[in-house]
Design an enzyme around this catalytic site. Structure first.
Site, PDB file in Angstrom:
ATOM      1  CG  HIS A  65      -2.159  -0.859   0.990  1.00  0.00           C
ATOM      2  ND1 HIS A  65      -3.412  -0.520   1.442  1.00  0.00           N
ATOM      3  CD2 HIS A  65      -2.296  -2.051   0.374  1.00  0.00           C
ATOM      4  CE1 HIS A  65      -4.269  -1.476   1.105  1.00  0.00           C
ATOM      5  NE2 HIS A  65      -3.619  -2.415   0.464  1.00  0.00           N
ATOM      6  N   GLY A  71       4.728   6.090  -4.112  1.00  0.00           N
ATOM      7  CA  GLY A  71       5.987   5.350  -4.116  1.00  0.00           C
ATOM      8  C   GLY A  71       6.371   4.860  -2.725  1.00  0.00           C
ATOM      9  N   PRO A 163      -5.834  -1.573  -5.899  1.00  0.00           N
ATOM     10  CG  PRO A 163      -4.917  -3.706  -6.182  1.00  0.00           C
ATOM     11  CD  PRO A 163      -4.566  -2.299  -5.773  1.00  0.00           C
ATOM     12  CG  ASP A 246      -2.532 -20.868   1.351  1.00  0.00           C
ATOM     13  OD1 ASP A 246      -3.317 -21.850   1.359  1.00  0.00           O
ATOM     14  OD2 ASP A 246      -1.299 -20.988   1.208  1.00  0.00           O
ATOM     15  CB  THR A 249       0.329 -23.762   3.572  1.00  0.00           C
ATOM     16  OG1 THR A 249       0.266 -23.107   2.278  1.00  0.00           O
ATOM     17  CG2 THR A 249       0.423 -25.262   3.348  1.00  0.00           C
ATOM     18  CG  ASP A 254       3.051 -22.357   0.458  1.00  0.00           C
ATOM     19  OD1 ASP A 254       2.229 -21.470   0.115  1.00  0.00           O
ATOM     20  OD2 ASP A 254       2.745 -23.269   1.239  1.00  0.00           O
TER      21      ASP A 254
HETATM   22  C1  HEM Z   1      -4.094  -7.863  -7.535  1.00  0.00           C
HETATM   23  C2  HEM Z   1      -4.645  -7.006  -6.802  1.00  0.00           C
HETATM   24  C3  HEM Z   1      -4.863  -7.115  -5.315  1.00  0.00           C
HETATM   25  C4  HEM Z   1      -6.055  -6.990  -4.682  1.00  0.00           C
HETATM   26  C5  HEM Z   1      -7.397  -6.708  -5.323  1.00  0.00           C
HETATM   27  C6  HEM Z   1      -5.804  -7.177  -3.274  1.00  0.00           C
HETATM   28  C7  HEM Z   1      -6.774  -7.095  -2.290  1.00  0.00           C
HETATM   29  C8  HEM Z   1      -6.602  -7.477  -0.977  1.00  0.00           C
HETATM   30  C9  HEM Z   1      -7.642  -7.494   0.004  1.00  0.00           C
HETATM   31  C10 HEM Z   1      -9.081  -7.045  -0.209  1.00  0.00           C
HETATM   32  C11 HEM Z   1      -7.103  -7.982   1.160  1.00  0.00           C
HETATM   33  C12 HEM Z   1      -7.824  -8.199   2.479  1.00  0.00           C
HETATM   34  C13 HEM Z   1      -7.640  -7.003   3.372  1.00  0.00           C
HETATM   35  C14 HEM Z   1      -8.386  -7.155   4.656  1.00  0.00           C
HETATM   36  O1  HEM Z   1      -9.549  -7.555   4.643  1.00  0.00           O
HETATM   37  O2  HEM Z   1      -7.818  -6.857   5.704  1.00  0.00           O
HETATM   38  C15 HEM Z   1      -5.721  -8.276   0.899  1.00  0.00           C
HETATM   39  C16 HEM Z   1      -4.841  -8.799   1.818  1.00  0.00           C
HETATM   40  C17 HEM Z   1      -3.494  -8.923   1.594  1.00  0.00           C
HETATM   41  N1  HEM Z   1      -2.814  -8.507   0.470  1.00  0.00           N
HETATM   42 FE1  HEM Z   1      -3.645  -8.005  -1.303  1.00  0.00          FE
HETATM   43  N2  HEM Z   1      -4.477  -7.416  -3.067  1.00  0.00           N
HETATM   44  C18 HEM Z   1      -3.850  -7.377  -4.281  1.00  0.00           C
HETATM   45  C19 HEM Z   1      -2.498  -7.519  -4.500  1.00  0.00           C
HETATM   46  C20 HEM Z   1      -1.559  -7.668  -3.493  1.00  0.00           C
HETATM   47  C21 HEM Z   1      -0.137  -7.552  -3.670  1.00  0.00           C
HETATM   48  C22 HEM Z   1       0.556  -7.222  -4.986  1.00  0.00           C
HETATM   49  C23 HEM Z   1       0.436  -7.786  -2.445  1.00  0.00           C
HETATM   50  C24 HEM Z   1       1.878  -7.774  -2.036  1.00  0.00           C
HETATM   51  C25 HEM Z   1       2.936  -7.743  -2.784  1.00  0.00           C
HETATM   52  C26 HEM Z   1      -0.634  -8.073  -1.516  1.00  0.00           C
HETATM   53  C27 HEM Z   1      -0.464  -8.435  -0.200  1.00  0.00           C
HETATM   54  C28 HEM Z   1      -1.481  -8.753   0.672  1.00  0.00           C
HETATM   55  C29 HEM Z   1      -1.283  -9.384   1.972  1.00  0.00           C
HETATM   56  C30 HEM Z   1       0.029  -9.855   2.553  1.00  0.00           C
HETATM   57  C31 HEM Z   1      -2.548  -9.486   2.560  1.00  0.00           C
HETATM   58  C32 HEM Z   1      -2.877 -10.038   3.942  1.00  0.00           C
HETATM   59  C33 HEM Z   1      -2.844  -8.907   4.944  1.00  0.00           C
HETATM   60  C34 HEM Z   1      -2.986  -9.337   6.390  1.00  0.00           C
HETATM   61  O3  HEM Z   1      -3.062 -10.513   6.716  1.00  0.00           O
HETATM   62  O4  HEM Z   1      -3.019  -8.438   7.263  1.00  0.00           O
HETATM   63  N3  HEM Z   1      -1.828  -7.968  -2.179  1.00  0.00           N
HETATM   64  N4  HEM Z   1      -5.443  -7.936  -0.405  1.00  0.00           N
END
Ligand code: HEM
Ligand SMILES: *[C@@H]1O[C@H](CO)[C@@H](O)[C@H](O)[C@H]1NC(C)=O
Ligand SMILES: CC(=O)N[C@H]1CO[C@H](CO)[C@@H](O)[C@@H]1O
EC number: 1.11.1.7
Length: 328
Positions: A65, A71, A163, A246, A249, A254
């Protein structure tokens, strides 16, 4: 004739040089000015991750984020005040995790004691992200250092730069493309959903009242959909309810995220779309079949993300406290 030709030669020689700001970054940036940097980072991160295992995923998302908006310049760490509504308080960050912010504060405090005014919050966040990914089983990649902390953090800049789970794949692709990331890099980066949680509201439209013919999205595995409906039954009353990204796991970095998708275990609509869209599907299949190939692509893409939009020289500062600009 001569002038355009010279110009052409000049321009083409320029393209071989990295942009000036990122060329200043080096992996050894703090070797002299803060020799204990690596050690302090690693100790702080290990202690935090052992006591709060959700830290890793939270930190990776916080970094993502940060980088996508202004950036990788720690703009996401700024707290709002009466004059400025900061990035963190944009609606989409509803759940940017407290543990990750706490980790950055701890690391900064320890580093300020050892070498005051030297290490930027942006470098702390980039390094913490890499170390945590490695700690939970993911690849190690190089993080070049020397980022400065940015001067701008506005919640109004967030929308449109990040996104959402409901964003159509074409828009996700063009959002990443606008920041210089290919479809393949975008798919590899999103493999980060192999760890961490999502709140029920992020996928509730897929499990409750989905359509006239089916209460839940039929692309889900049936058992999985039933489990989600149970886990999220009270999510309106209890909006903190969340489930693993996931399910197989959840705490291990992974390639299971990609293996889950064809099994109907992709949690978010955007995850499932990775499998359905013909532009992303080949990469999903490749990374599901070969973890080494995923780790290599993820590492390269993270190195690239980690220098996206960084500030150096006078375009930034080393904040004394990560959540406030020095000028305040
Ligand atoms: C392709 C577009 C992506 C969308 C639409 C998206 C959307 C989301 C959403 C909605 C969540 C849940 C947030 C919540 O309810 O707290 C999430 C969690 C997460 N996203 Fe994404 N994400 C995207 C790409 C990425 C990318 C590129 C990364 C890292 C390089 C990433 C890393 C994470 C991680 C690690 C979590 C878990 C956060 C936690 O456990 O606190 N996401 N994402
Ligand atoms: C998996 O990917 C790696 C890296 O791209 C490659 O060297 C290796 O041959 C692949 N393994 C298989 C079984 O295809
Ligand atoms: C971690 C963090 O700063 N979260 C904030 C995101 O935005 C909401 C809504 O404005 C705030 O209440 C949170 O504190």
């Amino acid at each position: 004739m001569a002038v355009p030709l010279l110009l052409l030669i000049f321009l083409s020689s320029l393209t071989f040089l990295p942009p000036p700001s990122e060329s200043k970054l080096t992996t050894t940036y703090y070797r002299k000015s803060c020799p204990k940097f690596e050690q302090i980072m690693q100790e702080t991160i290990t202690n935090k991750q052992i006591t709060n295992p959700t830290t890793a995923a939270g930190t990776v998302r916080l970094f993502f984020h940060d980088c996508m908006v202004e950036g990788c310049d720690a703009s996401v760490l700024i707290t709002s005040n009466s004059f400025n509504k900061a990035e963190r308080d944009a609606d989409i960050n509803h759940s940017l995790p407290g543990d990750a912010l706490d980790l950055i504060v701890r690391a900064k405090t320890a580093l300020e004691l050892a070498c005051p005014g030297i290490v930027s919050c942006a470098d702390i966040l980039a390094t913490a992200t890499r170390n945590l990914i490695t700690m939970v089983g993911g690849p190690f990649y190089k993080v070049r250092l020397g980022r400065k902390d940015g001067f701008v953090s506005k919640s109004s800049r967030v929308e449109g730069n990040l996104p959402r789970s409901s964003t159509p794949m074409s828009e996700i692709i063009s959002l990443f493309a606008s920041k210089g990331f290919s479809v393949q890099e975008m798919v590899a980066l999103t493999g980060a959903h192999t760890i961490g949680f999502s709140h029920c509201k992020e996928f509730s439209n897929r499990i409750f009242g989905f359509s006239k013919s089916s209460p839940y999205d039929p692309s889900y595995n049936v058992k999985f959909a039933e489990g989600l409906r149970k886990a999220c039954a009270n999510f309106h009353k209890n909006p903190t309810m969340s489930v693993f990204n996931d399910v197989l796991t959840p705490n291990k970095f992974d390639n299971m995220y990609f293996k889950n998708l064809p099994r109907g275990l992709g949690l978010l609509a955007s995850d499932h779309a990775m499998l359905v869209d013909p532009r992303t599907k080949p990469y999903v299949e490749m990374y599901a079949a070969n973890q080494t190939s995923f780790f290599e692509a993820f590492s390269r893409a993270m190195e690239k993300l980690s220098i996206y939009g960084i500030k150096t020289g006078r375009k930034g500062e080393v904040r004394r406290k990560c959540d406030v600009f020095n000028s305040i």
